[in-house]
Design an enzyme around this catalytic site. Structure first.
Site, PDB file in Angstrom:
ATOM      1  N   SER A  18      14.326 -27.638 -13.733  1.00 50.09           N
ATOM      2  CA  SER A  18      13.407 -27.770 -14.870  1.00 50.09           C
ATOM      3  C   SER A  18      13.941 -27.008 -16.079  1.00 50.09           C
ATOM      4  O   SER A  18      15.028 -27.313 -16.559  1.00 50.09           O
ATOM      5  CB  SER A  18      12.008 -27.297 -14.451  1.00 50.09           C
ATOM      6  OG  SER A  18      11.051 -27.539 -15.473  1.00 50.09           O
ATOM      7  N   HIS A  25       6.509 -32.313 -16.176  1.00 44.62           N
ATOM      8  CA  HIS A  25       7.279 -33.440 -15.612  1.00 44.62           C
ATOM      9  C   HIS A  25       6.387 -34.612 -15.220  1.00 44.62           C
ATOM     10  O   HIS A  25       6.609 -35.262 -14.198  1.00 44.62           O
ATOM     11  CB  HIS A  25       8.145 -32.954 -14.443  1.00 44.62           C
ATOM     12  CG  HIS A  25       9.054 -31.842 -14.824  1.00 44.62           C
ATOM     13  ND1 HIS A  25      10.114 -32.012 -15.682  1.00 44.62           N
ATOM     14  CD2 HIS A  25       9.033 -30.512 -14.531  1.00 44.62           C
ATOM     15  CE1 HIS A  25      10.711 -30.850 -15.887  1.00 44.62           C
ATOM     16  NE2 HIS A  25      10.076 -29.917 -15.205  1.00 44.62           N
TER      17      HIS A  25
END
Length: 305
Positions: free
Chosen positions: A86, A190
């Site tokens: 991430s 996400h």
């Protein structure tokens, strides 16, 4: 072959930056970054409490700064591949030479602010599923309207969505899942909930001039190695609204013949996944500067220093 990886949001803990700032030149370096992005990184990394550093706009630049600082303390090294989970992808982009430190900190500051703003639109969150079969879990999450935002390998799936959807998941777990654990993040990262942040980041990316990677860069989108800086930057922008496929990243490490993996500060999460998914690969997490000597030994055995 050595892989260098950087953790994502949730890895931060109160005071974790304190011992790193005691290294020669570290405090001045962090102070300079703080001036560039308008955020007192030293304060948040040493004095702030858990709630303060849970703030997305604070956590993300803090993690990237810590990752860069701890990797620099290892000295010159040439890993066979780099990757980040991430927000750790921005840290990894500095390792690969795609972004310089100031550009990375500027981008991650804008990323954190944009994602925090997107998260404020709807009350959302993320929860990790313990146990169960990933394929069964993913199908069940989609039935509940949730997104499998992180498919981390080693059987770990992270669900993201509204708080109501996550409450429903807690009451209706996928078959084989023992427990649903809420994560210390402030939004459904996400997922489609982050779409407003993609637009903001796309505008910020136009101001950057990425270089092509000098070290193999493995992307969260699909576990592929990406050869150009332009594509890496494009993926960094879009990834905030797309699932993290860390499972595919680890498959690529395996295919590349990885023999060792070092996770930069605040390390631990990705090493834990690697221990389960990459048997035989030596691992080390940089938690404090006390870990540096062991890391250098690992680099001498498996990397090119």
């Amino acid at each position: 072959m050595l892989v260098l990886v950087a953790p994502g949001q949730g890895a931060q803990t109160p005071g974790f930056l304190t011992p790193w700032l005691e290294l020669p030149g570290a405090a001045a370096r962090v102070a300079a970054w703080s001036d560039v992005i308008g955020l007192d990184l030293a304060h948040y990394g040493t004095q702030a409490d858990a709630d303060e550093i849970r703030d997305t706009s604070v956590a993300q630049p803090l993690l990237v700064a810590a990752g860069i600082l701890s990797a620099a303390a290892l000295g010159d090294l040439a890993p066979g591949a780099v990757a980040g989970h991430s927000v750790g992808e921005i840290t990894a982009a500095t390792f690969a030479g795609v972004l310089d430190e100031s550009a990375a900190l500027t981008l991650v500051r804008k990323r954190g602010l944009a994602m925090a703003a997107a998260a404020a639109i709807t009350e959302t969150g993320m929860s990790a599923l313990l146990g169960g079969d990933p394929e069964v879990s993913v199908a069940h999450l989609e039935k509940l309207g949730l997104t499998p935002a992180n498919i981390n390998g080693a059987g770990q799936v992270v669900a993201a969505g509204t708080l109501e959807q996550l409450a429903a998941l807690n009451e209706d777990k996928p078959e084989g899942v023992r427990k649903v654990v809420p994560l210390k993040v402030a939004g459904a990262f996400h997922t489609r909930h982050m779409a407003p942040a993609v637009e903001t980041l796309a505008k910020a990316a136009v101001e950057l001039t990425p270089a092509d990677p000098k070290i193999r860069y493995v992307s969260n989108r699909d576990g592929r190695s990406v050869a150009t800086g332009a594509e890496i930057l494009e993926r960094l922008v879009g990834q905030v609204a797309n699932p993290v496929r860390w499972d595919l990243c680890m498959e690529t490490f395996k295919e590349l013949g990885a023999t060792a993996l070092i996770e930069v500060s605040p390390g631990g999460t990705l090493v834990g996944l690697a221990k389960r998914a990459l048997p035989g690969v030596k691992t080390l997490a940089l938690k404090t500067p006390d870990d540096l000597d062991a890391a250098r030994e690992l680099i001498a055995e498996h990397g090119v220093a």
